[in-house]
Design an enzyme around this catalytic site. Structure first.
Site, mmCIF file in Angstrom:
data_model
loop_
_atom_site.group_PDB
_atom_site.id
_atom_site.type_symbol
_atom_site.label_atom_id
_atom_site.label_comp_id
_atom_site.label_asym_id
_atom_site.label_seq_id
_atom_site.Cartn_x
_atom_site.Cartn_y
_atom_site.Cartn_z
ATOM 1 N N CYS A 1 12.554 7.702 12.749
ATOM 2 C CA CYS A 1 12.152 6.865 13.894
ATOM 3 C C CYS A 1 13.227 6.835 14.964
ATOM 4 O O CYS A 1 12.926 6.700 16.149
ATOM 5 C CB CYS A 1 11.815 5.461 13.419
ATOM 6 S SG CYS A 1 12.817 4.904 12.051
ATOM 7 N N GLN B 1 -1.410 5.823 16.237
ATOM 8 C CA GLN B 1 -2.860 5.778 16.016
ATOM 9 C C GLN B 1 -3.204 4.879 14.818
ATOM 10 O O GLN B 1 -4.053 3.991 14.909
ATOM 11 C CB GLN B 1 -3.325 7.210 15.749
ATOM 12 C CG GLN B 1 -4.787 7.403 15.846
ATOM 13 C CD GLN B 1 -5.154 8.821 15.380
ATOM 14 O OE1 GLN B 1 -4.384 9.489 14.682
ATOM 15 N NE2 GLN B 1 -6.316 9.266 15.783
ATOM 16 N N GLY B 2 -2.499 5.096 13.699
ATOM 17 C CA GLY B 2 -2.751 4.306 12.489
ATOM 18 C C GLY B 2 -2.368 2.850 12.698
ATOM 19 O O GLY B 2 -3.121 1.936 12.352
ATOM 20 N N GLY B 3 -1.188 2.633 13.277
ATOM 21 C CA GLY B 3 -0.706 1.269 13.484
ATOM 22 C C GLY B 3 -1.644 0.476 14.372
ATOM 23 O O GLY B 3 -1.970 -0.682 14.085
ATOM 24 N N SER C 1 2.260 6.141 12.326
ATOM 25 C CA SER C 1 1.824 6.662 13.627
ATOM 26 C C SER C 1 1.275 5.560 14.526
ATOM 27 O O SER C 1 0.807 4.519 14.049
ATOM 28 C CB SER C 1 0.731 7.704 13.407
ATOM 29 O OG SER C 1 -0.405 7.098 12.823
ATOM 30 N N GLU D 1 5.685 -0.611 13.424
ATOM 31 C CA GLU D 1 6.774 0.169 14.015
ATOM 32 C C GLU D 1 6.242 1.583 14.092
ATOM 33 O O GLU D 1 5.900 2.177 13.074
ATOM 34 C CB GLU D 1 8.005 0.069 13.104
ATOM 35 C CG GLU D 1 9.271 0.526 13.770
ATOM 36 C CD GLU D 1 9.909 1.641 13.003
ATOM 37 O OE1 GLU D 1 10.358 1.403 11.876
ATOM 38 O OE2 GLU D 1 9.930 2.765 13.533
ATOM 39 N N LYS E 1 0.901 -1.157 0.000
ATOM 40 C CA LYS E 1 0.000 0.000 0.000
ATOM 41 C C LYS E 1 0.940 1.207 0.000
ATOM 42 O O LYS E 1 1.592 1.515 1.011
ATOM 43 C CB LYS E 1 -0.885 -0.030 1.251
ATOM 44 C CG LYS E 1 -2.025 0.976 1.251
ATOM 45 C CD LYS E 1 -1.574 2.299 1.802
ATOM 46 C CE LYS E 1 -2.706 3.280 1.948
ATOM 47 N NZ LYS E 1 -2.244 4.662 2.007
HETATM 48 P P1 NAP Z 1 0.262 7.358 9.289
HETATM 49 O O1 NAP Z 1 -0.705 8.456 9.275
HETATM 50 O O2 NAP Z 1 0.175 6.405 10.418
HETATM 51 O O3 NAP Z 1 0.077 6.571 7.907
HETATM 52 C C1 NAP Z 1 0.896 5.477 7.517
HETATM 53 C C2 NAP Z 1 0.168 4.675 6.456
HETATM 54 O O4 NAP Z 1 -0.917 3.943 7.044
HETATM 55 C C3 NAP Z 1 -0.462 5.511 5.359
HETATM 56 O O5 NAP Z 1 -0.390 4.787 4.152
HETATM 57 C C4 NAP Z 1 -1.900 5.656 5.808
HETATM 58 O O6 NAP Z 1 -2.781 5.842 4.733
HETATM 59 C C5 NAP Z 1 -2.162 4.327 6.473
HETATM 60 N N1 NAP Z 1 -3.108 4.431 7.584
HETATM 61 C C6 NAP Z 1 -2.934 5.167 8.716
HETATM 62 N N2 NAP Z 1 -3.973 4.989 9.549
HETATM 63 C C7 NAP Z 1 -4.818 4.137 8.938
HETATM 64 C C8 NAP Z 1 -6.076 3.575 9.312
HETATM 65 N N3 NAP Z 1 -6.667 3.870 10.470
HETATM 66 N N4 NAP Z 1 -6.678 2.742 8.440
HETATM 67 C C9 NAP Z 1 -6.102 2.444 7.252
HETATM 68 N N5 NAP Z 1 -4.922 2.952 6.848
HETATM 69 C C10 NAP Z 1 -4.267 3.789 7.687
HETATM 70 O O7 NAP Z 1 1.756 7.862 9.249
HETATM 71 P P2 NAP Z 1 2.497 8.997 8.353
HETATM 72 O O8 NAP Z 1 1.593 9.473 7.283
HETATM 73 O O9 NAP Z 1 3.771 8.428 7.966
HETATM 74 O O10 NAP Z 1 2.856 10.196 9.337
HETATM 75 C C11 NAP Z 1 2.093 10.625 10.350
HETATM 76 C C12 NAP Z 1 2.772 10.372 11.691
HETATM 77 O O11 NAP Z 1 3.345 9.042 11.779
HETATM 78 C C13 NAP Z 1 3.931 11.251 12.023
HETATM 79 O O12 NAP Z 1 3.535 12.510 12.476
HETATM 80 C C14 NAP Z 1 4.659 10.430 13.094
HETATM 81 O O13 NAP Z 1 4.117 10.677 14.347
HETATM 82 C C15 NAP Z 1 4.408 9.020 12.717
HETATM 83 N N6 NAP Z 1 5.559 8.322 12.118
HETATM 84 C C16 NAP Z 1 6.412 7.678 12.951
HETATM 85 C C17 NAP Z 1 7.471 6.975 12.428
HETATM 86 C C18 NAP Z 1 8.384 6.213 13.333
HETATM 87 O O14 NAP Z 1 9.143 5.427 12.852
HETATM 88 N N7 NAP Z 1 8.352 6.418 14.619
HETATM 89 C C19 NAP Z 1 7.696 6.947 11.062
HETATM 90 C C20 NAP Z 1 6.815 7.615 10.209
HETATM 91 C C21 NAP Z 1 5.735 8.298 10.769
HETATM 92 P P3 NAP Z 1 -3.264 7.341 4.352
HETATM 93 O O15 NAP Z 1 -2.033 8.143 4.148
HETATM 94 O O16 NAP Z 1 -4.061 7.144 3.112
HETATM 95 O O17 NAP Z 1 -4.053 7.781 5.538
#
Ligand code: NAP
Length: 521
Positions: A302, A244-246, A242, A265, A184
């Site tokens: 990260c 939340q997403g994970g 994130s 992660e 994805k």
């Molecule tokens: P994200 O919002 O968690 O999204 C990552 C991927 O997962 C995207 O493809 C997103 O799709 C998908 N996704 C997220 N939530 C979902 C859900 N509830 N259902 C289905 N698919 C979902 O992360 P991000 O866009 O990379 O960045 C946002 C935040 O992630 C940052 O501000 C940071 O806090 C965190 N982050 C942390 C690390 C780390 O290694 N610690 C690395 C990268 C990011 P869509 O884009 O289409 O929503």
């Protein structure tokens, strides 16, 4: 390479069914051509069906054939280095030279996994031969190997658009395990994603493998990710992003009729402890090095060292001054997406509302999506009273925690949730305190670093990029390094098999010459 913007489902170029999107150049806040297709549940079903159909063939490829395929991917990535790095730079605002390094890292990972596959240790071959005379009960012949878990869904990360994205370590390790893969793609870098997907698909074709070994889908909103995690033919998921997403995806997978593993992660502040003698000896040097590492990738990493803990005493003023100077001198640079920039600003406010003071800011931002660096400070007691101060701020900011004594440093260490890494700066005279910190940190982190910083990352057999929750959803595994292949393998025992029916690796004469344990030896 001309970008078509299609979804790449096996050998099929699939047009948009759910609208399109354009990439955004974060340096200018302008969109970039072309349009990229968005798909939905129907496209996920098509890719998952192909991945399932290809699985039996691909997972049974010989080790030599699979290694050659992984090496072809590496060669194909090498061949597109310049255009991939240039496109990724446009889509992320990250320096092109750094992104060329990322392409090289991604290609190297495929070559490293090719070597892992060729050597066959990942199969964990174990043979307990039959003991027909054993008393009181004869033993049948038992032979174990590890096999691929099934088709894997990979959620590419936003922040390293190559080495943690379409052709990143998750894809490399899953393909090495013998799993078929559906990525994805992250919407923050669709062009770079397409170039990587085509490099992999060309290797699929040139290796005469079934087209469903690899697909790349893209969609708007959560629907496509949810469809992937829900799909009954998907058997494991990897995710970098994130908390939340994970966790939303993790929980969803556990609610399936057949729950599947989701390796996430997510979040880490990588606490750094400066022990008193090191602080006295080289506080300024450590403070300078810490901020330099904190600013890598505009703080969107990260392994960013985000929280530094030091006892107020000799060297503290020099440490603080060096950190303030580095942060103040740092130019503002574009952040990856408007969403990540918005979250950065909100989280900086959140730390201040929780009691941290902003003591330095970087140069004024010029472009709309620039992230201005920041240094915040708080005392140890406040940090202990307010758990929100230990939350990740994804972006170019750090928090200095001033503790009053060694006891408070130990208490602060105990207050952290799970981390990818922790770092100690120490001198010989600090070893007694280090020994008290170690058991606390071992329970909370996947890696402990001494007198260096955890970033950048080695990719090797001893690498762990994971840790207790919320750094990852399963602290028994790593998402980087050669043992990351373990996420996509499961053990199977063949009992009482005639030799000719056994997998080649387990046959009596060991025709592949692989390392095997026999009766535990
Ligand atoms: P994200 O919002 O968690 O999204 C990552 C991927 O997962 C995207 O493809 C997103 O799709 C998908 N996704 C997220 N939530 C979902 C859900 N509830 N259902 C289905 N698919 C979902 O992360 P991000 O866009 O990379 O960045 C946002 C935040 O992630 C940052 O501000 C940071 O806090 C965190 N982050 C942390 C690390 C780390 O290694 N610690 C690395 C990268 C990011 P869509 O884009 O289409 O929503």
């Amino acid at each position: 390479m001309k970008l078509t913007g299609h979804l790449l489902i096996g050998a099929d170029e699939v047009a948009a069914t759910e609208g399109t999107l354009k990439a955004l150049n974060p340096a200018t806040n302008q969109t970039i051509e072309p349009d990229f297709a968005l798909g939905g549940a129907a496209e996920v079903n098509r890719a998952a069906t192909l991945a399932d159909e290809a699985f039996d063939h691909y997972s049974h490829t010989s080790l030599a054939e699979r290694s050659a395929f992984l090496e072809r991917i590496a060669d194909n990535l090498d061949a597109v280095t310049a255009e991939l790095a240039a496109r990724a730079a446009l889509e992320t605002g990250l320096p092109e030279a750094q992104l060329q390094g990322e392409v090289a890292k991604a290609a190297t990972q495929f070559r490293q996994f090719a070597d892992v596959v060729r050597k066959g240790r990942f199969l964990h071959l174990a043979i307990d031969p039959a003991q027909p005379e054993r008393q009181p009960r004869p033993r049948m012949d038992h032979r174990l190997q590890k096999i691929a878990i099934g088709p894997v869904a990979v959620f590419g990360a936003s922040n390293f658009p190559i080495s943690y994205s379409v052709a990143g370590g998750d894809t490399a390790s899953a393909l090495a395990a013998g799993a078929t893969v559906i990525v994805k793609a992250h919407n923050a870098h669709p062009g770079a994603s397409e170039i990587q997907a085509r490099a992999i698909l060309k290797a699929v074709q040139d290796s005469h493998l079934p087209a469903g070994v690899f697909s790349m889908v893209r969609g708007a909103g959560n629907a496509i990710g949810e469809a992937l995690v829900d799909h009954p033919l998907i058997k494991a998921v990897t995710f970098t992003g994130s908390e939340q997403g994970g966790m939303a995806l993790y929980r969803r997978a556990q609610l399936r009729p057949d729950p599947i593993p989701v390796f996430t992660e997510m979040t880490s502040v990588n606490p750094t402890f400066i022990l008193p003698q090191a602080l006295a000896a080289r506080g300024a040097q450590i403070g300078d090095g810490f901020v330099e590492r904190m600013l890598v990738n505009v703080g969107q990493a990260c392994l960013k060292p985000a929280i530094l803990i030091a006892v107020e005493g000799e060297g503290f003023a020099a440490l603080r001054a060096a950190m303030i100077k580095r942060v103040t001198d740092a130019p503002a640079r574009p952040m990856l997406t408007p969403g990540i920039q918005g979250a950065y600003l909100k989280n900086l406010d959140h730390l201040q509302s929780a009691g941290a003071s902003l003591v330095a800011v970087g140069a004024v931002a010029h472009a709309e999506l620039d992230g201005r660096s920041g240094l915040l400070e708080v005392d140890g007691q406040r940090f202990l009273d307010e758990p929100a101060l230990a939350d990740e701020v994804f972006g170019p900011a750090a928090l200095l925690v001033k503790v009053r004594d060694e006891a408070q440093m130990l208490a602060v260490a105990r207050a952290f949730r799970g981390q990818l890494s922790a770092t100690l700066h120490l001198e010989d005279a600090d070893l007694a305190l280090a020994r008290r910190l170690l058991p606390i940190l071992e329970r909370r982190t996947g890696r402990i670093v001494v007198n260096a910083f955890a970033h950048p990352q080695e990719v090797s057999f001893a690498t762990i990029h994971g840790g207790p929750f919320p750094a990852s959803s399963d602290s028994r595994f790593t998402s980087v390094g050669m043992t990351s292949i373990e996420r996509f393998l499961r053990p199977i025992t063949y009992q009482g098999f005639p030799d000719g029916l056994l997998p080649e690796a387990l046959r009596e004469l060991n025709p592949l010459g692989l390392p095997r344990s026999v009766d535990g030896q």
